[in-house]
Design a protein around this motif. Structure first.
Motif, PDB file in Angstrom:
ATOM      1  N   UNK A   1      56.494  34.683  48.614  1.00  0.00           N
ATOM      2  CA  UNK A   1      55.510  34.507  47.545  1.00  0.00           C
ATOM      3  C   UNK A   1      54.254  35.293  47.876  1.00  0.00           C
ATOM      4  N   UNK A   2      53.455  35.542  46.835  1.00  0.00           N
ATOM      5  CA  UNK A   2      52.247  36.349  46.959  1.00  0.00           C
ATOM      6  C   UNK A   2      51.147  35.746  46.094  1.00  0.00           C
ATOM      7  N   UNK A   3      50.051  35.329  46.735  1.00  0.00           N
ATOM      8  CA  UNK A   3      48.845  34.906  46.022  1.00  0.00           C
ATOM      9  C   UNK A   3      47.850  36.060  46.009  1.00  0.00           C
ATOM     10  N   UNK A   4      47.417  36.421  44.828  1.00  0.00           N
ATOM     11  CA  UNK A   4      46.401  37.457  44.671  1.00  0.00           C
ATOM     12  C   UNK A   4      45.037  36.766  44.743  1.00  0.00           C
ATOM     13  N   UNK A   5      44.454  36.771  45.916  1.00  0.00           N
ATOM     14  CA  UNK A   5      43.142  36.153  46.119  1.00  0.00           C
ATOM     15  C   UNK A   5      42.318  37.041  47.031  1.00  0.00           C
ATOM     16  N   UNK A   6      41.096  37.248  46.662  1.00  0.00           N
ATOM     17  CA  UNK A   6      40.241  38.179  47.381  1.00  0.00           C
ATOM     18  C   UNK A   6      39.295  37.423  48.316  1.00  0.00           C
ATOM     19  N   UNK A   7      38.710  38.144  49.255  1.00  0.00           N
ATOM     20  CA  UNK A   7      37.757  37.554  50.197  1.00  0.00           C
ATOM     21  C   UNK A   7      36.893  38.658  50.775  1.00  0.00           C
TER      22      UNK A   7
ATOM     23  N   UNK B   1      32.477  34.507  55.969  1.00  0.00           N
ATOM     24  CA  UNK B   1      33.736  34.700  55.274  1.00  0.00           C
ATOM     25  C   UNK B   1      33.765  33.875  53.997  1.00  0.00           C
ATOM     26  N   UNK B   2      33.936  34.545  52.840  1.00  0.00           N
ATOM     27  CA  UNK B   2      33.889  33.841  51.562  1.00  0.00           C
ATOM     28  C   UNK B   2      35.032  34.314  50.667  1.00  0.00           C
ATOM     29  N   UNK B   3      35.608  33.387  49.921  1.00  0.00           N
ATOM     30  CA  UNK B   3      36.594  33.754  48.922  1.00  0.00           C
ATOM     31  C   UNK B   3      35.891  34.314  47.694  1.00  0.00           C
ATOM     32  N   UNK B   4      36.531  35.342  47.096  1.00  0.00           N
ATOM     33  CA  UNK B   4      35.976  35.981  45.913  1.00  0.00           C
ATOM     34  C   UNK B   4      37.067  36.183  44.872  1.00  0.00           C
ATOM     35  N   UNK B   5      36.672  36.380  43.631  1.00  0.00           N
ATOM     36  CA  UNK B   5      37.627  36.689  42.577  1.00  0.00           C
ATOM     37  C   UNK B   5      38.275  38.046  42.850  1.00  0.00           C
ATOM     38  N   UNK B   6      39.520  38.240  42.387  1.00  0.00           N
ATOM     39  CA  UNK B   6      40.210  39.508  42.645  1.00  0.00           C
ATOM     40  C   UNK B   6      39.388  40.712  42.207  1.00  0.00           C
ATOM     41  N   UNK B   7      39.222  41.632  43.142  1.00  0.00           N
ATOM     42  CA  UNK B   7      38.461  42.839  42.866  1.00  0.00           C
ATOM     43  C   UNK B   7      37.016  42.767  43.305  1.00  0.00           C
ATOM     44  N   UNK B   8      36.510  41.569  43.606  1.00  0.00           N
ATOM     45  CA  UNK B   8      35.110  41.418  43.993  1.00  0.00           C
ATOM     46  C   UNK B   8      34.909  41.368  45.501  1.00  0.00           C
ATOM     47  N   UNK B   9      35.989  41.343  46.264  1.00  0.00           N
ATOM     48  CA  UNK B   9      35.894  41.234  47.707  1.00  0.00           C
ATOM     49  C   UNK B   9      36.304  42.501  48.422  1.00  0.00           C
ATOM     50  N   UNK B  10      36.842  42.351  49.625  1.00  0.00           N
ATOM     51  CA  UNK B  10      37.143  43.492  50.497  1.00  0.00           C
ATOM     52  C   UNK B  10      38.632  43.768  50.657  1.00  0.00           C
TER      53      UNK B  10
ATOM     54  N   UNK C   1      41.248  38.213  36.358  1.00  0.00           N
ATOM     55  CA  UNK C   1      42.356  38.289  37.298  1.00  0.00           C
ATOM     56  C   UNK C   1      43.635  38.788  36.657  1.00  0.00           C
ATOM     57  N   UNK C   2      43.899  38.374  35.421  1.00  0.00           N
ATOM     58  CA  UNK C   2      45.101  38.838  34.727  1.00  0.00           C
ATOM     59  C   UNK C   2      45.057  40.347  34.536  1.00  0.00           C
ATOM     60  N   UNK C   3      43.918  40.847  34.081  1.00  0.00           N
ATOM     61  CA  UNK C   3      43.780  42.288  33.878  1.00  0.00           C
ATOM     62  C   UNK C   3      43.855  43.038  35.208  1.00  0.00           C
TER      63      UNK C   3
END
Length: 352
Positions: A241-247, A269-278, A315-317
């Motif tokens: 499985x794969x979770x798309x989660x940014x940080x 270390x912080x969780x971020x929305x997809x595309x907003x992290x590293x 996130x969907x886009x």
């Protein structure tokens, strides 16, 4: 190669008391409206899924899943994160983790564990009834309070913890085999299975059970400073499985991996929305395409800044823009020259 499926959305962070998050029909309509074609479903909230009914009847499952399909989404997987956590709990966490179980087993660790095991097994049956081949879970933790060795850990402590963890999970994994469903353990701090080494320790003790797989979430590796791309190469055959989660990880002179007991907003270390992290999702999606991954790209929204509904829509886009439709031919096929074994041997100078 295979094109990854998606975008999917893990519903756990969105279920709530207010519409459209308070019922299965409403939340699936909302998810579809955000651009998702699949949803990963937690099994601990009867407003969304009646686990007893799902484990007891394929007809019920067909009707329930059909309601989601009518709204434009399929069920990607079921999740037993909270119940899996309760399969193994160190006493230091008893009071906090009681909240994951019914009041009837609060303060009764043995009864709570028995309840959790039955819940996980029911979810495996429900997964089978839904025609699913994988289920998400946590491993629970017995050794986590001793993750940083001070004072020095007594010899054999960690080994004893993993022996017991394997003893508890082996019958569940055997049940998963009977159901034809993989258990994908999310590799996650707070769990005894929190990195590659700890997963391998567990795998050794369950006889490299074919149903023991990983849920890959790169955000947890960023926060641990683990190489999340190398991890994909090492464990490609075990990732289900794969979770798309940014940080993001931004250490300072005051804080690092451990976070200094600060709230999420104040941690390095912080969780971020997809595309907003590293996280380099371009590289990750490329690796998934190359490794013939059969599963879904499922957004798990967790962000210390952004509103969840905005994160869900974006996130969907984001996932759509990263899915690689794999090619069926090589880019240099236009220059291919027809040949045969005789010609190949001549080219190699073997028949002179």
């Amino acid at each position: 190669m295979r094109t990854i499926k998606g975008p999917g959305l893990f519903l756990a962070q969105f279920i709530g008391a207010a519409a459209p998050f308070d019922s299965w029909k409403a939340i699936t309509r909302w998810a579809s409206g955000c651009g998702y074609v699949g949803v990963q479903v937690p099994t601990n909230d009867a407003r969304i899924l009646d686990l007893d009914a799902a484990a007891g009847s394929r007809d019920w499952c067909a009707q329930w899943a059909g309601e989601g399909s009518d709204n434009g989404v399929v069920v990607t997987e079921l999740s037993t994160h909270l119940q899996g956590q309760l399969v193994a709990v160190h006493p230091a966490y008893d009071a906090m983790f009681d909240a994951f179980a019914p009041a009837a087993v609060h303060g009764k660790p043995a009864a709570r564990q028995e309840w959790a095991v039955e819940q996980v097994k029911k979810a495996l049956i429900a997964s089978h009834n839904l025609g699913l081949t994988a289920m998400a879970s946590f491993s629970g933790a017995l050794a986590w309070p001793y993750v940083y060795p001070w004072p020095q850990r007594p010899p054999g402590l960690v080994e004893e913890a993993f022996d017991e963890l394997a003893r508890r999970w082996r019958p569940i994994l055997d049940h998963a085999e009977e159901c034809g469903v993989d258990i994908c353990f999310e590799i996650h701090p707070g769990e005894d299975l929190h990195d590659g080494d700890s997963f391998e320790m567990f795998l050794d003790r369950v006889g490299h059970h074919p149903r023991a797989k990983m849920l890959y979430d790169p955000s947890h590796y960023v926060l641990q400073q683990l190489d999340y791309l190398d991890h994909l190469d090492i464990y490609a055959e075990r990732i289900g499985m794969f979770h798309v989660k940014d940080a993001e990880f931004n250490p300072t002179g005051r804080k690092g991996v451990y976070g200094g007991y600060q709230p999420w907003l104040g941690r390095a270390g912080r969780f971020r929305s997809p595309g907003d992290g590293q996280v380099d999702f371009g590289a990750i999606f490329s690796k998934f395409a190359a490794m013939d991954f059969e599963g879904w790209a499922v957004v798990e929204w967790e962000c210390c800044l952004k509103h969840p509904e905005d994160g869900a829509r974006e996130g969907a886009a984001f996932v759509k823009s990263h899915i690689i439709r794999v090619t069926e031919k090589a880019f240099d096929d236009f220059a291919a020259a027809g040949t045969d074994r005789v010609a190949n041997r001549r080219l190699l100078g073997l028949d002179r």
